[in-house]
Design an enzyme around this catalytic site. Structure first.
Site, PDB file in Angstrom:
ATOM      1  N   GLY A   1       0.824  -1.206   0.000  1.00 25.48           N
ATOM      2  CA  GLY A   1       0.000   0.000   0.000  1.00 25.48           C
ATOM      3  C   GLY A   1       0.856   1.252   0.000  1.00 25.48           C
ATOM      4  O   GLY A   1       2.086   1.199   0.124  1.00 25.48           O
TER       5      GLY A   1
ATOM      6  N   LYS B   1      -9.901   8.481  11.471  1.00 22.22           N
ATOM      7  CA  LYS B   1     -11.308   8.068  11.522  1.00 22.22           C
ATOM      8  C   LYS B   1     -11.617   7.176  12.727  1.00 22.22           C
ATOM      9  O   LYS B   1     -12.768   6.846  12.992  1.00 22.22           O
ATOM     10  CB  LYS B   1     -11.706   7.399  10.209  1.00 22.22           C
ATOM     11  CG  LYS B   1     -11.739   8.412   9.073  1.00 22.22           C
ATOM     12  CD  LYS B   1     -11.788   7.774   7.722  1.00 22.22           C
ATOM     13  CE  LYS B   1     -11.691   8.802   6.622  1.00 22.22           C
ATOM     14  NZ  LYS B   1     -10.402   9.505   6.576  1.00 22.22           N
TER      15      LYS B   1
END
Length: 169
Positions: free
Chosen positions: A6, A124
């Site tokens: 990633g 988040k």
């Protein structure tokens, strides 16, 4: 580095190489991302880089890798992070983000060579309003509990906000 393929995992790998480790183990479930990262990292690099194609949710595989290579530091960046995708696939988000973190922690706790484990979390996770944020908060709680269980391993958490030019951001 879990989730090495990633954008955050890949950047961690590049920065770790600047520190001249004995070896860098890069783990990802995406063959394509792992291959691309491996090819970029080995160019002009004398450090041993070991690509491991695996999901973080496979305890025996993760434990075997940690044991085989006597890993000292784990950077746990493997996660599903795209809010809309996790909302549409909540079971997979829970499996990958929560179970994967639990597997990583459990494997680390079973290995004598591990000195530190760092969780890459998300902004988040602060008062989560969606499933992805809730899974990242749950992952943080797993790490906090692991720190209470271990006197030998340092479990740390860093929270990232949106990262410019990262996949999907």
């Amino acid at each position: 580095v879990t989730g090495a393929g990633g954008s955050i995992g890949g950047e961690l790998c590049r920065q770790i190489l600047d520190l001249s480790p004995n070896r860098l183990i890069i783990l990802d479930h995406s063959e394509y991302c792992l291959y691309n990262l491996y090819e970029k990292l080995i160019a002009n690099c004398s450090i041993e880089i070991v690509p491991v194609l695996s999901t973080i949710t496979e305890f025996n595989r993760v434990k075997t890798v940690m044991n085989k290579y006597s890993i000292n530091t784990v950077y746990h960046a493997a996660a599903y992070k795209h809010v809309p995708m996790v909302e549409l696939n909540p079971v997979d988000g829970i499996r990958n983000n929560i179970l994967g973190t639990y597997v990583c922690v459990k494997a680390a706790l079973s290995e004598d060579s591990i000195e530190s484990v760092v969780l890459i979390s998300s902004d988040k996770a602060v008062r989560p309003t969606n499933i992805m944020g809730a899974t990242k908060r749950f992952s943080e709680l797993i790490f906090q509990s692991a720190q209470d269980l271990s006197h030998n391993i340092i479990f740390s958490i860093v929270r990232f906000g949106n990262v410019l030019d990262s996949t999907g951001s």
